[in-house]
Write a protein that holds these residues in place. Sequence first.
Motif, mmCIF file in Angstrom:
data_model
loop_
_atom_site.group_PDB
_atom_site.id
_atom_site.type_symbol
_atom_site.label_atom_id
_atom_site.label_comp_id
_atom_site.label_asym_id
_atom_site.label_seq_id
_atom_site.Cartn_x
_atom_site.Cartn_y
_atom_site.Cartn_z
ATOM 1 N N LEU A 58 0.819 -1.218 0.000
ATOM 2 C CA LEU A 58 0.000 0.000 0.000
ATOM 3 C C LEU A 58 0.850 1.264 0.000
ATOM 4 C CD1 LEU A 58 -2.825 -1.065 2.488
ATOM 5 C CD2 LEU A 58 -2.875 -1.089 -0.011
ATOM 6 N N GLY A 59 2.097 1.131 -0.365
ATOM 7 C CA GLY A 59 2.956 2.292 -0.504
ATOM 8 C C GLY A 59 3.244 2.981 0.814
ATOM 9 N N ALA A 60 3.244 4.306 0.783
ATOM 10 C CA ALA A 60 3.640 5.101 1.949
ATOM 11 C C ALA A 60 2.470 5.416 2.877
ATOM 12 C CB ALA A 60 4.297 6.395 1.487
ATOM 13 N N GLN A 61 1.279 4.939 2.561
ATOM 14 C CA GLN A 61 0.124 5.257 3.405
ATOM 15 C C GLN A 61 0.315 4.710 4.815
ATOM 16 O OE1 GLN A 61 -3.631 4.289 1.660
ATOM 17 N NE2 GLN A 61 -4.831 5.021 3.387
ATOM 18 N N VAL A 62 0.077 5.561 5.809
ATOM 19 C CA VAL A 62 0.282 5.188 7.212
ATOM 20 C C VAL A 62 -1.067 4.971 7.882
ATOM 21 C CG1 VAL A 62 1.241 5.893 9.443
ATOM 22 C CG2 VAL A 62 2.428 6.497 7.319
ATOM 23 N N PHE A 63 -1.179 3.865 8.590
ATOM 24 C CA PHE A 63 -2.398 3.532 9.322
ATOM 25 C C PHE A 63 -2.108 3.589 10.821
ATOM 26 C CE2 PHE A 63 -2.726 1.611 5.208
ATOM 27 C CZ PHE A 63 -4.060 1.710 4.841
ATOM 28 N N GLU A 64 -3.098 4.024 11.564
ATOM 29 C CA GLU A 64 -2.941 4.127 13.016
ATOM 30 C C GLU A 64 -3.368 2.820 13.677
ATOM 31 O OE1 GLU A 64 -1.820 6.432 16.401
ATOM 32 O OE2 GLU A 64 -1.719 6.901 14.259
ATOM 33 N N GLY A 65 -2.455 2.243 14.424
ATOM 34 C CA GLY A 65 -2.750 1.022 15.150
ATOM 35 C C GLY A 65 -2.681 1.231 16.651
ATOM 36 N N THR A 66 -3.216 0.272 17.389
ATOM 37 C CA THR A 66 -3.214 0.343 18.849
ATOM 38 C C THR A 66 -2.807 -1.008 19.426
ATOM 39 O OG1 THR A 66 -5.036 1.945 18.807
ATOM 40 C CG2 THR A 66 -4.589 0.846 20.903
ATOM 41 N N ILE A 67 -1.891 -0.991 20.368
ATOM 42 C CA ILE A 67 -1.504 -2.229 21.044
ATOM 43 C C ILE A 67 -2.654 -2.666 21.946
ATOM 44 C CG2 ILE A 67 0.057 -3.262 22.742
ATOM 45 C CD1 ILE A 67 2.237 -1.399 21.740
ATOM 46 N N THR A 68 -3.098 -3.921 21.792
ATOM 47 C CA THR A 68 -4.201 -4.431 22.613
ATOM 48 C C THR A 68 -3.761 -5.508 23.596
ATOM 49 O OG1 THR A 68 -4.781 -6.050 20.894
ATOM 50 C CG2 THR A 68 -5.919 -3.915 20.841
ATOM 51 N N HIS A 69 -2.753 -6.303 23.238
ATOM 52 C CA HIS A 69 -2.316 -7.384 24.116
ATOM 53 C C HIS A 69 -0.793 -7.523 24.049
ATOM 54 C CE1 HIS A 69 -6.515 -8.444 23.155
ATOM 55 N NE2 HIS A 69 -6.558 -8.942 24.373
ATOM 56 N N ILE A 70 -0.204 -7.788 25.200
ATOM 57 C CA ILE A 70 1.227 -8.082 25.276
ATOM 58 C C ILE A 70 1.398 -9.388 26.045
ATOM 59 C CG2 ILE A 70 3.486 -7.290 26.079
ATOM 60 C CD1 ILE A 70 2.372 -4.423 25.989
ATOM 61 N N SER A 71 1.962 -10.383 25.398
ATOM 62 C CA SER A 71 2.131 -11.673 26.071
ATOM 63 C C SER A 71 3.216 -11.574 27.142
ATOM 64 C CB SER A 71 2.507 -12.752 25.053
ATOM 65 O OG SER A 71 2.809 -13.972 25.737
ATOM 66 N N PRO A 72 2.970 -12.187 28.294
ATOM 67 C CA PRO A 72 3.998 -12.190 29.331
ATOM 68 C C PRO A 72 5.013 -13.316 29.143
ATOM 69 C CG PRO A 72 2.028 -13.239 30.164
ATOM 70 C CD PRO A 72 1.701 -12.765 28.768
ATOM 71 N N VAL A 73 4.825 -14.119 28.088
ATOM 72 C CA VAL A 73 5.675 -15.298 27.871
ATOM 73 C C VAL A 73 6.353 -15.192 26.508
ATOM 74 C CG1 VAL A 73 5.727 -17.813 27.713
ATOM 75 C CG2 VAL A 73 4.145 -16.698 29.305
ATOM 76 N N GLN A 74 7.639 -15.495 26.454
ATOM 77 C CA GLN A 74 8.368 -15.486 25.188
ATOM 78 C C GLN A 74 7.914 -16.628 24.289
ATOM 79 O OE1 GLN A 74 12.501 -15.717 26.394
ATOM 80 N NE2 GLN A 74 12.782 -13.505 26.228
ATOM 81 N N ASP A 75 8.035 -16.386 22.969
ATOM 82 C CA ASP A 75 7.779 -17.463 22.022
ATOM 83 C C ASP A 75 9.091 -18.197 21.732
ATOM 84 O OD1 ASP A 75 9.247 -15.813 20.343
ATOM 85 O OD2 ASP A 75 7.505 -15.118 19.209
ATOM 86 N N GLN A 76 9.061 -19.106 20.767
ATOM 87 C CA GLN A 76 10.250 -19.908 20.466
ATOM 88 C C GLN A 76 11.407 -19.064 19.963
ATOM 89 O OE1 GLN A 76 8.861 -22.955 17.784
ATOM 90 N NE2 GLN A 76 8.143 -24.269 19.458
ATOM 91 N N ALA A 77 11.090 -17.891 19.410
ATOM 92 C CA ALA A 77 12.140 -16.998 18.922
ATOM 93 C C ALA A 77 12.674 -16.085 20.019
ATOM 94 C CB ALA A 77 11.621 -16.167 17.758
ATOM 95 N N LYS A 78 12.237 -16.328 21.270
ATOM 96 C CA LYS A 78 12.668 -15.516 22.420
ATOM 97 C C LYS A 78 12.179 -14.076 22.311
ATOM 98 C CE LYS A 78 14.843 -18.949 24.294
ATOM 99 N NZ LYS A 78 14.303 -19.611 25.521
ATOM 100 N N LEU A 79 11.021 -13.908 21.668
ATOM 101 C CA LEU A 79 10.384 -12.598 21.564
ATOM 102 C C LEU A 79 9.029 -12.648 22.267
ATOM 103 C CD1 LEU A 79 11.072 -11.799 17.797
ATOM 104 C CD2 LEU A 79 12.338 -10.929 19.781
ATOM 105 N N TYR A 80 8.548 -11.477 22.674
ATOM 106 C CA TYR A 80 7.249 -11.398 23.338
ATOM 107 C C TYR A 80 6.180 -11.005 22.303
ATOM 108 C CZ TYR A 80 9.759 -11.688 27.738
ATOM 109 O OH TYR A 80 10.547 -12.119 28.780
ATOM 110 N N PRO A 81 5.215 -11.883 22.038
ATOM 111 C CA PRO A 81 4.170 -11.556 21.063
ATOM 112 C C PRO A 81 3.335 -10.359 21.513
ATOM 113 C CG PRO A 81 4.239 -13.912 21.472
ATOM 114 C CD PRO A 81 5.102 -13.274 22.520
#
Length: 304
Positions: A181-204
Amino acid sequence: TGNAGTSEEAEISAKIGGDIYQLKGEIGDSVKQGQVLARIDDTRYSLAREKAGLGVTSAQISLEQQKTDLARFKALYEQHAISSKEYEAALNSYKMTEISLRSAQADLRSADVNLRDTAVVSPIAGLISARKVNAGESVNPGTPLFTIVDLSRVSITTGIAEADVNQLMPGMSVQVTFDSLGAQVFEGTITHISPVQDQAKLYPVKILVDNPQGLIKAGMFANGAIALSEGVEGLAVPKEAVLHDQGKDYVFIVSGEKAVRKEVTVGLGDDRLFQVKTGLNAGDAVIIVGHEKLKDGAFVKVAK
């Protein structure tokens, strides 16, 4: 980064068996919640409902007759004109007829449900992403019929590193772009943060992005930008002061001798503070200890 997914999805299956005689939806069509998408031939279900209704009527007539008979047998028994065995037989017959009526009423309710389920309706508003039957096909209970997806908002799940995750919180804004969609910017909002890491050692982290024009399609590759460390002028409060309830952020301030709940909009944060965009004024005394169980208007004493 991540791929756009649906914010809600519904798999619709047949609840009863029969022949599909009417289809009202094609792939890509927009549907409303409760909209009829297909109809299953209701001939046998209409007849079953009529039969069940007659069964209830018959049982009601029988019960009225049994009620009259029981009253007569009771009077005869009290006059010692019949034995207790004869009276008990009449009473048992009345009770069995009551049971028969309740059974007939249950059959009628079941027939009503089956007749209602000949209309296949969408449980959510959205778009038809899959249609798995054709008119004239015979289906059984559980046969998949449609998939409906809600793309009025899209969901993006990405992974955040350990060093950054504590700087995020639900409600924070995210600037989202999509490669297609090119340079068009959309506004997002964080709704959930996992307290547990995934297999890649990142927090979903789950981000919802409004999609009112339907430009974002499921599967599109997204890039999100969250400012974590740039300097920002304005009000800030300790992170522990901010509480959450039903998707809203709030703090308690001291006003006189009372705790006052104030809804706030938070912005950027670091490991200690959150920026407060709205909801507070400079000089407000924010409660940071013992506030988790406070109620609006509760009396408080400030420790010095």
